[in-house]
Design an enzyme around this catalytic site. Structure first.
Site, mmCIF file in Angstrom:
data_model
loop_
_atom_site.group_PDB
_atom_site.id
_atom_site.type_symbol
_atom_site.label_atom_id
_atom_site.label_comp_id
_atom_site.label_asym_id
_atom_site.label_seq_id
_atom_site.Cartn_x
_atom_site.Cartn_y
_atom_site.Cartn_z
ATOM 1 N N ILE A 1 0.881 -1.176 0.000
ATOM 2 C CA ILE A 1 0.000 0.000 0.000
ATOM 3 C C ILE A 1 0.912 1.217 0.000
ATOM 4 O O ILE A 1 1.769 1.356 0.883
ATOM 5 C CB ILE A 1 -0.912 0.016 1.239
ATOM 6 C CG1 ILE A 1 -1.746 -1.274 1.244
ATOM 7 C CG2 ILE A 1 -1.821 1.235 1.228
ATOM 8 C CD1 ILE A 1 -2.545 -1.467 2.484
ATOM 9 N N CYS A 2 0.717 2.059 -0.992
ATOM 10 C CA CYS A 2 1.687 3.117 -1.259
ATOM 11 C C CYS A 2 2.007 3.991 -0.049
ATOM 12 O O CYS A 2 3.154 4.231 0.263
ATOM 13 C CB CYS A 2 1.192 3.974 -2.420
ATOM 14 S SG CYS A 2 2.368 5.219 -2.930
ATOM 15 N N PHE A 3 0.969 4.477 0.629
ATOM 16 C CA PHE A 3 1.245 5.463 1.673
ATOM 17 C C PHE A 3 1.478 4.855 3.049
ATOM 18 O O PHE A 3 1.707 5.572 4.013
ATOM 19 C CB PHE A 3 0.130 6.514 1.719
ATOM 20 C CG PHE A 3 0.383 7.609 0.723
ATOM 21 C CD1 PHE A 3 1.130 8.723 1.069
ATOM 22 C CD2 PHE A 3 -0.069 7.499 -0.579
ATOM 23 C CE1 PHE A 3 1.414 9.714 0.149
ATOM 24 C CE2 PHE A 3 0.204 8.485 -1.509
ATOM 25 C CZ PHE A 3 0.948 9.596 -1.149
#
Lengths: 129, 213
Positions: free
Chosen positions: B120-122
């Site tokens: 998950i990117c963030f």
């Protein structure tokens, strides 16, 4: 497995090696270094008919996806299951265990239109800036 | 997403484009080779089962949109530049531009401890992501190369920066100078309707969204 000198090359850094009636295809050492750590290989579908220069597969390094182009027209006859299991093989051995797919070429003449090793080395020099 | 791909495919080979866009509150995009099952599971865990999501053409992880400014840059991908170098140089320059506006930030120097595609990117900053001093991720992005052109898609958490949207956009605009052009094309060029329609259909299709790598 083919030596560098035995393969033909595209400007987009895929190599092809005629192995009997089929051609083995992979990416060059130059390309794997440029792409860096490969974490995923999406192989073409078996039996897919492709044209030379067509995008047929993708590889992904950290955060970046790269298209892989077919050097020849023909039918995909095999894909390398090992690179799907361990994509890093492409970085470690791009001309050997890291081959990507086999293709039954519809015309062997297309192979002659690709660059040989010496021409490819010259081409790489023109890419440096 | 279709327009980003059109800008990548149909812009002049030497052209640089910059596009800003936003999303309805409940949206997500995920990386080109991420498993849809992973994405579905994470969306459920986030408590947003009705969230609309789209597969990107770029790599990278799952991004929840809504509180971010998203932007894309297409550019000539000169060899032998690696994706890591592009990512690092662009983020370094955006970081410098934001610093000049008085924002304190870091460029993460170590790689993330999480390997593989399903991220998950963030949730975890990657190497060269821009973070706040407390480590919260401000800017992440992903890349794709087709032929001799590249596409960068970025997501910037505007809530973590005390600047106006116009100031942030200007900082990004100035940073695109690393691609060799002082002023990128911001106006969307005219594309043939049929070319765009094909791409729109692609991004709307289940085949693209669910494709199991």
């Amino acid at each position: 497995m083919p030596k560098n000198e035995e393969c033909r090359y595209m400007k987009s850094h895929e190599w092809a090696y005629l192995d009997g009636t089929e051609a083995l295809v992979g990416i060059s050492d130059h390309a794997q270094k440029e792409i860096t750590d490969i974490v995923f290989v999406e192989a073409p579908k078996l039996g897919r008919k492709v044209s030379s220069g067509e995008s047929v597969a993708t590889v992904e390094s950290v955060k970046a996806a790269f298209d892989i182009y077919s050097p020849l027209s023909g039918e995909i006859s095999a894909v390398n299951p090992e690179v799907s299991k361990d994509p890093a093989i492409v970085n470690k051995d791009p001309h050997g265990k890291g081959w990507l797919f086999r293709i039954k070429p519809s015309s062997k003449e297309e192979l002659n239109a690709l660059m040989d090793w010496k021409q490819y080395q010259e081409f790489l020099k023109t890419q440096k800036h | 997403m279709a327009l980003d791909e059109a800008l990548l495919l149909f812009s002049p080979e030497e052209g640089v484009t910059l596009r800003f866009y936003s999303w309805p509150e409940s949206s997500a995009t995920f990386g080109r080779h991420q498993s849809f099952q992973f994405v579905e599971r994470e969306i459920k865990q986030e408590g947003k089962p009705a969230l609309s999501c789209t597969r990107r053409i770029t790599g990278g992880g799952l991004v929840f949109h809504g509180e971010d400014l998203t932007f894309s840059i297409t550019f000539p991908w000169k060899e032998p530049i690696t994706p890591t170098e592009i990512y690092q140089s662009l983020h370094h320059l955006i970081g410098e531009e934001l610093r000049q506006e008085g924002i304190s930030l870091h460029l993460k120097s170590e790689p993330s401890a999480i390997a593989g595609l399903n991220k998950i990117c963030f949730s975890v900053p990657e190497k060269s992501d821009i973070t706040a001093l407390d480590g919260a991720k401000i800017l992440g992005g992903a890349l794709c190369r087709k032929n001799k052109r590249g596409l960068y898609q970025g997501s910037l958490k505007t809530s973590l920066i005390s600047l106006s949207l116009a100031q942030i956009k200007q900082a990004i605009f100035r940073a695109t100078s690393i691609f060799g052009k002082k002023n990128p094309e911001e106006k969307i060029p005219f594309f043939e309707r049929s070319k765009i329609s094909l791409l729109v259909d692609k991004y709307r299709s289940q085949d693209w969204r669910l494709r199991v790598p």
